[in-house]
Design a protein around this motif. Structure first.
Motif, PDB file in Angstrom:
ATOM      1  N   LEU A 173     -60.258  17.344 -45.464  1.00 34.52           N
ATOM      2  CA  LEU A 173     -59.416  18.295 -45.178  1.00 34.52           C
ATOM      3  C   LEU A 173     -58.106  19.011 -44.512  1.00 34.52           C
ATOM      4  N   ILE A 174     -57.539  18.767 -44.860  1.00 32.34           N
ATOM      5  CA  ILE A 174     -55.570  18.330 -45.116  1.00 32.34           C
ATOM      6  C   ILE A 174     -55.866  19.610 -45.916  1.00 32.34           C
ATOM      7  N   LEU A 175     -56.208  19.728 -47.340  1.00 34.45           N
ATOM      8  CA  LEU A 175     -56.482  20.005 -48.386  1.00 34.45           C
ATOM      9  C   LEU A 175     -57.128  21.488 -48.067  1.00 34.45           C
ATOM     10  N   SER A 176     -58.468  21.736 -47.090  1.00 33.78           N
ATOM     11  CA  SER A 176     -59.268  22.705 -46.746  1.00 33.78           C
ATOM     12  C   SER A 176     -58.274  23.738 -46.034  1.00 33.78           C
ATOM     13  N   LEU A 177     -57.367  23.623 -45.384  1.00 28.11           N
ATOM     14  CA  LEU A 177     -56.995  23.889 -44.186  1.00 28.11           C
ATOM     15  C   LEU A 177     -55.101  24.569 -45.030  1.00 28.11           C
ATOM     16  N   LEU A 178     -54.977  24.261 -45.909  1.00 29.15           N
ATOM     17  CA  LEU A 178     -53.754  24.360 -47.095  1.00 29.15           C
ATOM     18  C   LEU A 178     -54.299  25.654 -47.487  1.00 29.15           C
ATOM     19  N   MET A 179     -55.312  26.007 -47.664  1.00 31.10           N
ATOM     20  CA  MET A 179     -55.265  27.300 -48.270  1.00 31.10           C
ATOM     21  C   MET A 179     -56.132  27.930 -48.064  1.00 31.10           C
ATOM     22  N   THR A 180     -55.742  29.625 -48.009  1.00 30.76           N
ATOM     23  CA  THR A 180     -57.100  30.124 -47.892  1.00 30.76           C
ATOM     24  C   THR A 180     -58.197  30.622 -48.241  1.00 30.76           C
ATOM     25  N   PRO A 181     -58.904  30.650 -47.623  1.00 28.23           N
ATOM     26  CA  PRO A 181     -60.599  30.657 -48.114  1.00 28.23           C
ATOM     27  C   PRO A 181     -60.767  31.608 -48.742  1.00 28.23           C
ATOM     28  N   LYS A 182     -61.185  32.918 -49.278  1.00 25.89           N
ATOM     29  CA  LYS A 182     -60.997  33.629 -50.249  1.00 25.89           C
ATOM     30  C   LYS A 182     -60.409  33.302 -51.336  1.00 25.89           C
ATOM     31  N   HIS A 183     -59.319  33.206 -51.651  1.00 28.84           N
ATOM     32  CA  HIS A 183     -58.564  33.837 -52.967  1.00 28.84           C
ATOM     33  C   HIS A 183     -57.543  32.376 -53.194  1.00 28.84           C
ATOM     34  N   GLY A 184     -58.081  31.368 -52.487  1.00 29.77           N
ATOM     35  CA  GLY A 184     -57.311  29.900 -52.958  1.00 29.77           C
ATOM     36  C   GLY A 184     -55.764  30.094 -53.041  1.00 29.77           C
ATOM     37  N   LEU A 185     -54.774  31.501 -51.658  1.00 27.76           N
ATOM     38  CA  LEU A 185     -53.396  30.676 -51.521  1.00 27.76           C
ATOM     39  C   LEU A 185     -52.913  29.719 -50.994  1.00 27.76           C
ATOM     40  N   LEU A 186     -51.757  29.870 -50.592  1.00 24.14           N
ATOM     41  CA  LEU A 186     -51.365  28.533 -49.768  1.00 24.14           C
ATOM     42  C   LEU A 186     -51.890  29.824 -48.754  1.00 24.14           C
ATOM     43  N   ASP A 187     -51.879  29.066 -46.971  1.00 26.84           N
ATOM     44  CA  ASP A 187     -51.791  29.542 -46.369  1.00 26.84           C
ATOM     45  C   ASP A 187     -50.576  29.332 -45.614  1.00 26.84           C
ATOM     46  N   SER A 188     -49.368  30.971 -44.957  1.00 26.67           N
ATOM     47  CA  SER A 188     -48.524  30.531 -44.861  1.00 26.67           C
ATOM     48  C   SER A 188     -48.449  30.168 -43.405  1.00 26.67           C
ATOM     49  N   ARG A 189     -49.637  29.401 -42.388  1.00 26.47           N
ATOM     50  CA  ARG A 189     -49.398  28.834 -41.424  1.00 26.47           C
ATOM     51  C   ARG A 189     -48.774  27.615 -42.128  1.00 26.47           C
ATOM     52  N   TYR A 190     -49.427  27.106 -42.447  1.00 21.97           N
ATOM     53  CA  TYR A 190     -49.591  25.482 -42.592  1.00 21.97           C
ATOM     54  C   TYR A 190     -48.340  25.164 -43.789  1.00 21.97           C
ATOM     55  N   CYS A 191     -47.932  26.352 -44.665  1.00 20.74           N
ATOM     56  CA  CYS A 191     -46.695  26.395 -45.619  1.00 20.74           C
ATOM     57  C   CYS A 191     -45.691  27.517 -45.911  1.00 20.74           C
ATOM     58  N   ASP A 192     -44.801  27.445 -46.297  1.00 25.27           N
ATOM     59  CA  ASP A 192     -43.480  28.180 -46.086  1.00 25.27           C
ATOM     60  C   ASP A 192     -42.779  27.446 -47.560  1.00 25.27           C
ATOM     61  N   GLN A 193     -41.644  28.553 -47.734  1.00 25.03           N
ATOM     62  CA  GLN A 193     -40.579  28.284 -48.867  1.00 25.03           C
ATOM     63  C   GLN A 193     -39.561  27.294 -47.973  1.00 25.03           C
ATOM     64  N   TYR A 194     -39.444  27.793 -47.113  1.00 27.62           N
ATOM     65  CA  TYR A 194     -38.518  26.771 -46.117  1.00 27.62           C
ATOM     66  C   TYR A 194     -39.101  26.857 -44.957  1.00 27.62           C
ATOM     67  N   PRO A 195     -39.860  24.920 -44.635  1.00 27.68           N
ATOM     68  CA  PRO A 195     -40.515  25.316 -43.719  1.00 27.68           C
ATOM     69  C   PRO A 195     -39.638  24.627 -42.098  1.00 27.68           C
ATOM     70  N   ILE A 196     -38.134  23.861 -43.226  1.00 30.67           N
ATOM     71  CA  ILE A 196     -37.440  23.648 -41.640  1.00 30.67           C
ATOM     72  C   ILE A 196     -37.254  24.648 -41.032  1.00 30.67           C
ATOM     73  N   MET A 197     -36.896  25.616 -41.586  1.00 31.04           N
ATOM     74  CA  MET A 197     -36.650  26.907 -40.952  1.00 31.04           C
ATOM     75  C   MET A 197     -37.488  27.575 -40.162  1.00 31.04           C
ATOM     76  N   ARG A 198     -38.147  27.399 -40.665  1.00 32.62           N
ATOM     77  CA  ARG A 198     -39.695  27.654 -39.528  1.00 32.62           C
ATOM     78  C   ARG A 198     -40.167  27.156 -38.980  1.00 32.62           C
ATOM     79  N   PHE A 199     -39.356  25.803 -37.890  1.00 32.07           N
ATOM     80  CA  PHE A 199     -39.868  24.955 -37.755  1.00 32.07           C
ATOM     81  C   PHE A 199     -41.528  24.623 -37.967  1.00 32.07           C
ATOM     82  N   GLN A 200     -41.939  24.264 -39.580  1.00 33.58           N
ATOM     83  CA  GLN A 200     -42.659  23.727 -40.112  1.00 33.58           C
ATOM     84  C   GLN A 200     -42.596  22.370 -40.179  1.00 33.58           C
TER      85      GLN A 200
END
Length: 604
Positions: A38-65
């Motif tokens: 379930l966690i892996l599924s939420l990390l991905m966008t359903p159509k293209h299999g890209l990382l979802d920006s709501r849960y992954c970022d290059q600098y997560p600490i700066m974006r409070f993630q």
């Protein structure tokens, strides 16, 4: 985990196992694997299999993630969770999306088999990684030379999320696997030290080839035009997949000088050589290298056609005006900020870089090489009111009016007025023909198009390297199978069929669980008898193995094979016609390789 290891308050494992004892989820392996899936599924966008920006970022600490990929990597690679990995791989496969397999390949250290890569030697490196030259032993007499890019893993949860960049690079390269003029990726994964990207080995870079080219630009004009045409084709492939490279320059383009495709023994992965027994033609074909775009570290695949990227990417000298202005116009405290305008870059940024690459290829130097940063910014953005192409650079193009006009066509300051790749290709064909008019020469031929013995181009479907001929040559075919005269001509491509008992070579030991079977419909229907030919020799052996994966190349509606009844994973190719053409076979190749990759991971 990172804070505890730094503070040294308590050992990580002691803290971890105390936490496991308080959580009942770890008592049920299936429930544990479902939560991870379930966690892996939420990390991905359903159509293209890209990382979802709501849960992954290059600098997560700066974006409070939360740095979820880092936490997942630590969790999945812990020894206490080893039993849950097969369950996770199985459930990800049931979902049927390649993005999940990419995630697991880059998160689970056990999915990377680095033992097959030997004789590793450092050939380059940079701020974000090191490049090795390595060998893969395919058999006792055959070796494959590869390039391995190693990127160090993130060591602290507060650092930059390295996984985010590596995953983006893998997505871009894996999406254009098997395409012409793009670097071929063989494998990727992660171990305890860092991420591995295994790539095809190429002879040299386009920059080194251009610097070693003898004569003036006019002397080599047909060859340079042919090389640039390949570059435009490569960009067209990327843009069709919604991939923007963002760092197009000669240093990021590799070349190989192969034998002609019609030459006997010519193979894409064979050691490269420019010598052959056939007489050389009077054209420039033998001088044109085959190019391949590499270094997708700055690239991105977009999930929608109207999406814009907000990250500053690429090399300063080839950045588009909107990229140079990105930080300035994107800040809310800037005077240039306008909330009514959308800020960001897209495919048009590549078209500007293509113009800079055009000048670099034809002249051997960067277009804005003599500019400092201020004058470079003013010139590209049009703030100085001058021409983006000055008189000195026009003279460096040899006074070729069509080439200068084409370059101005690409270097439009406004991204809205910049052409797309299809328009650029049409404009380039006209400009190239005009530039060579009256010289008695023509654009050199594309080395990727095979020729017959008379030098004429062919479709490639009947050549020894075509998918159709490869399909006819694999496996142990029946001696009693009736074949036409055309089908009887086979290339000399020995394949080890380990299940049939050929276990002497190193390749057979590696693929001890793989069997490739080629058998005719007459044999399966019992016309020649099930006890004769290759089928009779293999039938008993096939029944002794518990096959987990089967790829069925037959047409839809074909009957079940005897050993296929209880196989959990069966892939049937959805042929659209009974001819099962080579073009359609090539279209299926990415899905076939993903299926085989899943089999290798699942079986360890």
């Amino acid at each position: 985990v990172g804070d505890l290891s730094c503070a040294g308050i308590v050992h990580q494992n002691v803290f971890y196992f105390e936490g496991r004892q308080q959580r009942r989820i770890y008592e049920d392996v299936e429930l544990h694997s479902l939560i991870l899936t379930l966690i892996l599924s939420l990390l991905m966008t359903p159509k293209h299999g890209l990382l979802d920006s709501r849960y992954c970022d290059q600098y997560p600490i700066m974006r409070f993630q939360r740095n979820i990929p880092f936490l997942l990597s630590v969790h999945l690679n812990h020894g206490a969770n080893k039993a849950v990995l097969p369950w996770v791989f199985q459930q990800v496969e049931n979902i049927g999306w390649i993005g999940g397999l990419r995630l697991l390949k880059l998160l689970c250290e056990s999915a990377m088999h680095r033992w097959m890569y030997t004789n590793m030697r450092i050939i380059g490196g940079g701020q974000f990684g090191t490049v090795f030259q390595s060998m893969v032993q395919l058999s006792d007499q055959s070796n494959l030379q590869v390039a391995i890019k190693q990127i160090p893993k993130q060591t602290n949860i507060k650092d930059r999320c390295v996984f985010f960049d590596v995953f983006s690079e893998i997505v871009c390269m894996d999406s254009v696997r098997f395409e012409d003029h793009v670097c071929h990726i063989y494998d990727y994964g992660v171990d305890e030290s860092g991420y591995w990207i295994v790539l095809k080995w190429y002879n040299s870079t386009l920059k080194k080839w251009r610097d070693s080219l003898a004569g003036s630009m006019n002397d080599n004009l047909p060859v340079l035009l042919a090389v640039f045409k390949q570059i435009l084709k490569a960009i067209r492939i990327l843009h069709k997949k919604d991939i923007v490279h963002y760092d197009l320059k000669c240093d990021n383009i590799m070349i190989e000088l192969n034998k002609p495709h019609g030459a006997p023994g010519a193979s894409e992965d064979a050691p490269h050589s420019t010598e052959h027994e056939e007489p050389k033609s009077s054209s420039h074909d033998e001088l044109v290298p085959r190019i391949a775009l590499v270094d997708f570290g700055e690239s991105r695949r977009f999930g929608a056609s109207d999406e814009l990227d907000l990250r500053n990417r690429g090399t300063e000298l080839v950045k588009a005006p909107e990229m140079l202005d990105l930080d300035w116009v994107g800040r809310k405290d800037s005077k240039a900020f306008d909330r009514r305008k959308r800020v960001g870059t897209n495919k048009s940024a590549d078209m500007w870089s293509v113009g800079c690459l055009f000048f670099e290829l034809f002249t051997g130097r960067f277009l804005f090489q003599d500019y400092d940063f201020a004058s470079h910014w003013a010139c590209t953005t049009g703030k100085d009111g001058g021409d983006v192409l000055n008189e000195v650079n026009e003279r460096r193009l040899g006074g070729k009016g069509p080439l200068v006009e084409f370059l101005r066509y690409l270097l439009a300051p406004s991204p809205e007025r910049r052409p797309n790749i299809e328009a650029a290709l049409k404009k380039f064909d006209a400009a190239a023909a005009e530039a060579l008019r009256g010289t008695g020469r023509e654009v050199a031929s594309d080395p990727c198009t095979p020729r017959d013995s008379l030098g004429h181009r062919n479709s490639g479907f009947s050549t020894p390297d075509s998918p159709r001929s490869v399909a006819q040559s694999i496996g142990g075919s029946s001696a009693g199978a009736a074949r036409s005269g055309k089908d009887s001509v086979r290339p000399d491509r020995p394949l080890v069929c380990a299940a049939a008992g050929y276990e002497e070579s190193y390749f057979a030991q590696v693929l001890s669980n793989l069997c490739v079977l080629e058998v005719s419909d007459e044999e399966l229907s019992g016309v020649d008898g099930l006890g004769s030919g290759a089928w009779g020799a293999l039938k008993s052996r096939l029944g002794q193995h518990a096959w987990s994966h089967v790829i069925d190349f037959r047409l839809q509606g074909a009957g079940q094979l005897p050993f296929q009844l209880d196989v959990p994973h069966v892939m049937r190719l959805p042929w659209s016609s009974t001819s099962r053409g080579a073009e359609e076979f090539v279209y299926f190749l990415p899905a076939i390789f993903d299926f085989l990759r899943h089999a290798a991971i699942l079986r360890g």
